[in-house]
Design an enzyme around this catalytic site. Structure first.
Site, short mmCIF file in Angstrom:
data_model
loop_
_atom_site.label_atom_id
_atom_site.label_comp_id
_atom_site.label_asym_id
_atom_site.label_seq_id
_atom_site.Cartn_x
_atom_site.Cartn_y
_atom_site.Cartn_z
N ASN A 1 -9.85 -14.45 -7.43
CA ASN A 1 -10.75 -13.81 -8.40
C ASN A 1 -11.82 -12.95 -7.76
OD1 ASN A 1 -9.52 -14.93 -10.51
ND2 ASN A 1 -11.07 -16.50 -10.95
N ASP B 1 17.10 -0.66 4.90
CA ASP B 1 15.74 -0.29 4.53
C ASP B 1 15.23 -1.26 3.48
OD1 ASP B 1 13.45 1.12 4.99
OD2 ASP B 1 14.46 3.06 4.94
N GLU B 2 13.90 -1.17 3.21
CA GLU B 2 13.30 -2.20 2.37
C GLU B 2 13.87 -2.21 0.95
OE1 GLU B 2 12.03 0.58 3.21
OE2 GLU B 2 10.70 1.44 1.71
N HIS C 1 9.86 -6.67 6.48
CA HIS C 1 9.44 -5.29 6.26
C HIS C 1 8.16 -5.35 5.42
CE1 HIS C 1 10.51 -0.90 5.86
NE2 HIS C 1 9.49 -1.04 5.04
N ARG C 2 7.10 -4.64 5.86
CA ARG C 2 5.81 -4.80 5.19
C ARG C 2 5.69 -3.93 3.94
NH1 ARG C 2 1.20 -1.82 8.96
NH2 ARG C 2 2.55 -0.29 9.91
N HIS D 1 6.59 -5.14 10.84
CA HIS D 1 6.22 -3.76 11.15
C HIS D 1 4.70 -3.71 11.31
CE1 HIS D 1 10.13 -1.80 10.07
NE2 HIS D 1 10.31 -3.05 9.73
N LYS E 1 20.01 5.75 7.51
CA LYS E 1 19.56 6.82 6.62
C LYS E 1 20.80 7.55 6.11
CE LYS E 1 15.21 6.07 7.71
NZ LYS E 1 14.12 5.67 6.85
N SER F 1 7.83 1.57 13.78
CA SER F 1 8.83 2.33 13.05
C SER F 1 8.17 3.43 12.25
CB SER F 1 9.57 1.36 12.12
OG SER F 1 10.42 2.05 11.25
N LYS G 1 19.03 -1.53 10.90
CA LYS G 1 18.25 -2.21 9.87
C LYS G 1 18.54 -1.64 8.50
CE LYS G 1 13.39 -2.49 8.49
NZ LYS G 1 13.52 -1.57 7.36
N THR H 1 16.75 2.48 11.33
CA THR H 1 17.05 2.19 9.94
C THR H 1 18.10 3.17 9.47
OG1 THR H 1 14.76 1.53 9.67
CG2 THR H 1 16.02 1.90 7.67
N LYS I 1 4.58 8.61 12.22
CA LYS I 1 4.16 9.29 11.00
C LYS I 1 3.29 8.42 10.10
CE LYS I 1 8.08 7.88 8.13
NZ LYS I 1 9.27 8.23 7.36
#
Lengths: 503, 151, 301
Positions: A143, A223-224, A313-314, A346, A195, A398, A221, A193, A353
């Site tokens: 709270n 991806d999330e 993965h965050r 991570h 792609k 990453s 990996k 990861t 980036k």
């Protein structure tokens, strides 16, 4: 550290005294939190206390000490008014105590930022259920974060006493055992990861995995947001990925892995996916931070029971960890996740980036990897933390990193880290295998040079160019990305940089 | 194929000078270095034969290099690696491990697939060389050629 | 890089002219030489021999630089002399000098005796000797009372195995370590007669003479000063007498006997102060009195 403006601001802080007389203290009505016993400047912190440090931005007109006491009160026993039922309990023990309030350097009058304060609060260990991050966080970030008396509130750091730490399992596998199981020592691990993140069929997806692993990566990996979607359902993905992993092991003689994301809508579904990954012989599974603390702890127990490395993965953390004035610092997430029991998380790249001030990232990495973290204000570590033999978490770097930065990555992040080059592998002009090879060669050449005693920070580009003379994939990688950098100002930065002192 | 186990397998095979520099690095960290060899290169073959115990309390790489050379002379056609052990609390494990010899020919691995229920596959991995008995798995090219020529 | 060395001086020199003084300055051997002078009383002939060796090695470096016949010089040495004459201390400084001149890479000293090298049963000796040699690589191996390696009365003695391994390494790995054999003069002489292999591999013999009485007194005062003690004038007289008496005894071992005598005097001083007044001045705490020395058994006869 000396801050000339500190004296002035201290002068503005109220002078509150705890009401000692019980009749006065428990008279119905509203009295300042600071006088209820939530402000104890002379409090002697106990070895078993859980400590938290908040960055408080009081509402205009609210005294910083009263704001700190209110945070202590609202995150422990208090409500907005006096209640007589307090007197049925050993309330002196259960009350959290704000024991120190410091003005934050470079905030307040004469600066671009309104006045902020660091409030230190001690909590008795009996306020919390053993082994439950959910219970701990329900108090500490419950709270209180919506409380009106503070305009903004950020949990900056925590100290967990050994007594409480020992009620948590800690990382299912840990850096030491992960390396022993993978038979990989003395260098960062390499990952990527797959792609594009979304849309590949299972069969096409596995192709990327095979190429990257055969080319020299240790891990690929999910991806999330790769879970089980119309374009690729989870079983199909697992089967093709494990075919790729096994083929790559046969092609290289090395242990390889693919983080199979088991994130799903319910625990039952996650367990089912994890069991299938285990049946197929995967060494690692992954989950997303968004599944919640209890689900993470459950998966950590499952991973320990089943000899599985657990990658986290965050996803979602930047919604509350990025802005400096409100939310919580990522280093606290690191602490909780080490307690909850994940093996990978991570934690920033410095040069890539995504958000990541070098000093802050250093603090995250220390929190994850050291056995005994020391206070380091520049790196945002406000408390020492003895880790009581909880395993170490492998940080993962990453996002927008490439082979041309290898010397900086090794220099900033050290060797116990997974370096994930997604675009930097799959986007290689000569193909995925070549991209993986470029990264692996750059990495090994840099570790070799560092061990030989060379100054990689300065000689790094030369070391890479020398390796590129005999490694064409690396040459192509350097030609393609050699000059790419991401120079944006970080939002989450240190309050204690040397420049701040000099002002 | 080229087996890429060990820390520096993607680089050209290290020279003795480079190996010596890595040993010096290990000694500076206070690690004990051991020489190990095997002719079973399966990725999960953890326990290679030890060429003597890990060497403790050394100050200079020359002592380890002497053992590397002795091991290579006795076992010229198998895999030899150096393994560095760290006894610091919180580690107590291997910190660096890299190949210092590999056979002239590396025939690679056979991948066996066994169909199981629900499209699952059980994978079995074995080095082709493992089919021959211990001690005869890897031979130098010259030895192989000589054997083939003999009547 | 792993090989430290006097590179700078050599780089600077032209191919025809070598500045030996600059070379010496670069290799920084002045420091260990000065330590040698400061820490060791007397030993003039030893110091002279070390200066000769240092000069020889320096010139060997210079010759190598201008392309004259060179090659790794043999550096193994024999230190002979009675116990307590400073052999181990000099070996330690020698390791430092060799390191600064770039003849050993690390410059540490590993000091052993027969028991460290020779095993108790078959197959035990080789690993033991090799282990010691590996630890000494990059530095100096000091073998005290080296003649015990050789036991002519027992032809099955494992010492011979250690000797053979030592000889092999002394010959083949001259750039990896330097071996110093040490012991009594006469026993070393007969050891070399029966082990010509060693004799031929030893380049430098240094003989350590016994200290004379005045040197021993200087040692006593130096040792005392090093640990913040001093001898009162009467104690100094007592020490002179002590030395004369002690030298006559069969177990006399030069500097070591003086060190032991001083250690015991410090104990007696403590007892004296403790038994006396409850308070002691700074002066009293650091002074050794004649009675602290004269209580020795040496004066009993």
């Amino acid at each position: 550290m000396v801050f000339p403006e500190m004296e002035d601001i201290m002068g503005q802080m109220g002078n509150f005294t705890k009401i000692q007389d019980a009749k006065q203290r428990y008279k119905s009505g509203v009295i300042p939190y600071a006088t209820m016993g939530y402000w104890e400047p002379d409090y002697q912190v106990k070895d078993t206390d859980i400590l938290a440090m908040f960055r408080v931005t009081p509402q205009p007109g609210v005294d910083p000490i009263e704001a700190a006491a209110a945070v202590a009160g609202e995150s422990s026993t208090a409500t907005w008014t006096v209640v007589w039922t307090d007197r049925l309990t050993a309330c002196e023990i259960y009350r959290a105590k704000a024991y120190r309030v410091d003005p934050v350097p470079n905030t307040g009058p004469g600066t671009a930022t309104e006045a902020q304060y660091f409030a230190y609060i001690a909590y008795d260990i009996d306020l919390f259920e053993p082994g439950s991050i959910a219970n701990l966080t329900a108090s500490i970030i419950g709270n209180v974060f919506g409380f009106k008396a503070v305009k903004a509130l950020r949990l900056e750091d925590m100290h967990i006493p050994i007594a409480y730490l020992k009620t948590f399992q800690g990382p299912a596998t840990g850096i030491v055992v992960e390396r022993e199981r993978l038979d990989k020592f003395g260098r960062p691990l390499l990952g990527a990861t797959t792609k594009p993140k979304l849309g590949l069929s299972g069969r096409n997806y596995g192709r990327v995995v095979y190429e990257a692993l055969k080319g020299g990566l240790d891990f690929v990996k999910d991806d999330e947001n790769i879970n089980s979607q119309p374009f690729m359902h989870w079983r199909d993905r697992y089967l093709y990925c494990m075919e790729a992993v096994n083929r790559a092991q046969a092609a290289t003689g090395e242990v390889k892995g693919h983080y199979l994301n088991v994130t799903a809508g319910t625990m039952e579904e996650m367990y089912e996916r994890a069991e299938f990954a285990k049946q197929l012989g995967s060494v690692i599974i992954m989950i997303d931070l968004v599944i919640g603390y209890t689900a993470i702890q459950s998966m950590a127990k499952w991973a320990r029971k089943n000899d599985m490395i657990l990658h986290l993965h965050r996803a979602g953390n930047s919604t509350y960890s990025r802005q400096k004035s409100h939310g919580m610092n990522f280093r606290v997430i690191c602490k909780w996740m080490r307690m909850a029991g994940v093996d990978h998380i991570h934690a920033g790249t410095v040069v890539g980036k995504l958000e990541g001030d070098p000093l802050m990232v250093k603090g995250f990495y220390d929190t994850l990897r050291s056995t005994d973290t020391k206070v380091n204000l520049q790196n945002g570590l406000f408390f020492p933390q003895e880790w009581a033999s909880l395993n170490k978490v492998m940080p993962v770097a990453s996002g927008g990193i490439h082979a041309g930065q290898m010397h900086q990555l090794l220099d900033y992040l050290g060797e116990d880290v997974v370096l994930q080059f997604g675009g930097g592998t799959i986007g290689h002009p000569m193909g995925i295998q070549a991209g993986a090879t470029a990264n692996r060669v750059a990495l090994e050449a840099m570790v070799l040079a560092r061990n030989e005693g060379r100054d990689i920070r300065n000689e790094g580009p030369e070391i890479l160019r020398d390796a590129a003379k005999w490694c064409q994939p690396l040459r192509a990688a350097l030609d393609t990305w050699g000059e790419i950098t991401f120079n944006y100002t970080s939002t989450d930065t240190s309050d204690f940089t040397p420049t701040a002192v000099a002002v | 194929m080229r087996v890429t186990q060990g820390t520096f397998s993607f680089l050209p095979d290290l020279t003795d000078r480079q190996i010596s520099d890595q040993i010096e690095y290990c000694l500076r960290q206070g690690w004990a270095v051991g020489v190990e060899f095997t002719d079973d290169i399966h990725p999960r073959n953890t326990y290679w034969e030890m060429w003597g115990l890990p060497m403790f309390d050394l100050r200079d790489a020359a002592g380890v290099m002497a053992e590397v050379r002795a091991c290579r002379e006795t076992h010229p056609d198998v895999y030899v690696r150096l393994t560095a052990f760290d006894s610091t609390r919180g580690w107590e494990t291997v910190r660096l491990s890299f190949l210092v010899q590999r056979p002239a020919e590396e025939p690679g691995f056979r991948l066996e697939r066994t169909e199981a229920e629900g499209r699952s596959i059980r994978y079995g991995l074995s080095a082709y060389a493992i089919d021959r008995p211990v001690g005869e798995r890897y031979k130098s090219k010259q030895a192989n050629a000589a054997q083939g020529d003999s009547p | 890089m792993s090989i430290p060395g006097p590179a700078a001086g050599f780089e600077a020199a032209s191919a025809e002219v070598i500045d030996l003084k600059a070379l010496q300055a670069d290799s920084d051997i002045a420091a260990p030489m000065a330590e040698l002078d400061r820490d060791l009383v007397g030993l003039a002939p030893v110091k002279q021999r070390i200066r000769e060796i240092a000069a020889f090695l320096l010139v060997a470096r210079a010759r190598e630089r201008v392309g004259l016949a060179a090659g790794p010089p043999t550096l193994h040495m024999a230190f002979t002399g009675n116990p307590g004459t400073g052999k181990t201390t000099v070996a330690l400084r020698m390791a430092g000098i060799l390191h600064r001149l770039g003849y050993v890479r690390k410059g540490h000293l590993v000091s052993v005796t027969r028991d460290d090298l020779v095993g108790q049963y078959i197959g035990h000796t080789a690993p033991k000797t090799k282990d010691v040699l590996k630890r000494a690589m990059g530095g100096v191996l000091f073998i005290d009372e080296a003649y015990y390696l050789h036991r002519p009365e027992n032809e099955k003695d494992y010492g011979q195995e250690a000797i053979e391994i030592l000889l092999q390494v002394m010959e083949n790995q001259r750039e990896d370590l330097v071996v110093i054999l040490a012991g009594y003069r006469d026993r070393m002489a007969s050891f070399f007669v029966s082990n010509p292999g060693f004799r031929s591999r030893i380049a430098h013999h240094i003989d350590f003479p016994d200290y004379d009485a005045s040197e021993l007194l200087a040692i006593a005062e130096l040792l005392a000063a090093q640990s913040d003690y001093r001898l009162s004038p009467a104690a100094r007289e007592a020490m002179i007498e002590y030395i004369t008496r002690r030298q006559q005894q069969p177990s006399f071992s030069n500097g070591r006997s003086i060190r032991n005598a001083l250690d015991r005097a410090r104990l007696r001083q403590a007892m004296r102060l403790y038994a006396g007044n409850a308070v002691a001045t700074r002066e009293a705490l650091q002074t050794i009195e004649a009675e602290d020395i004269r209580a020795s058994r040496v004066f009993a006869t």
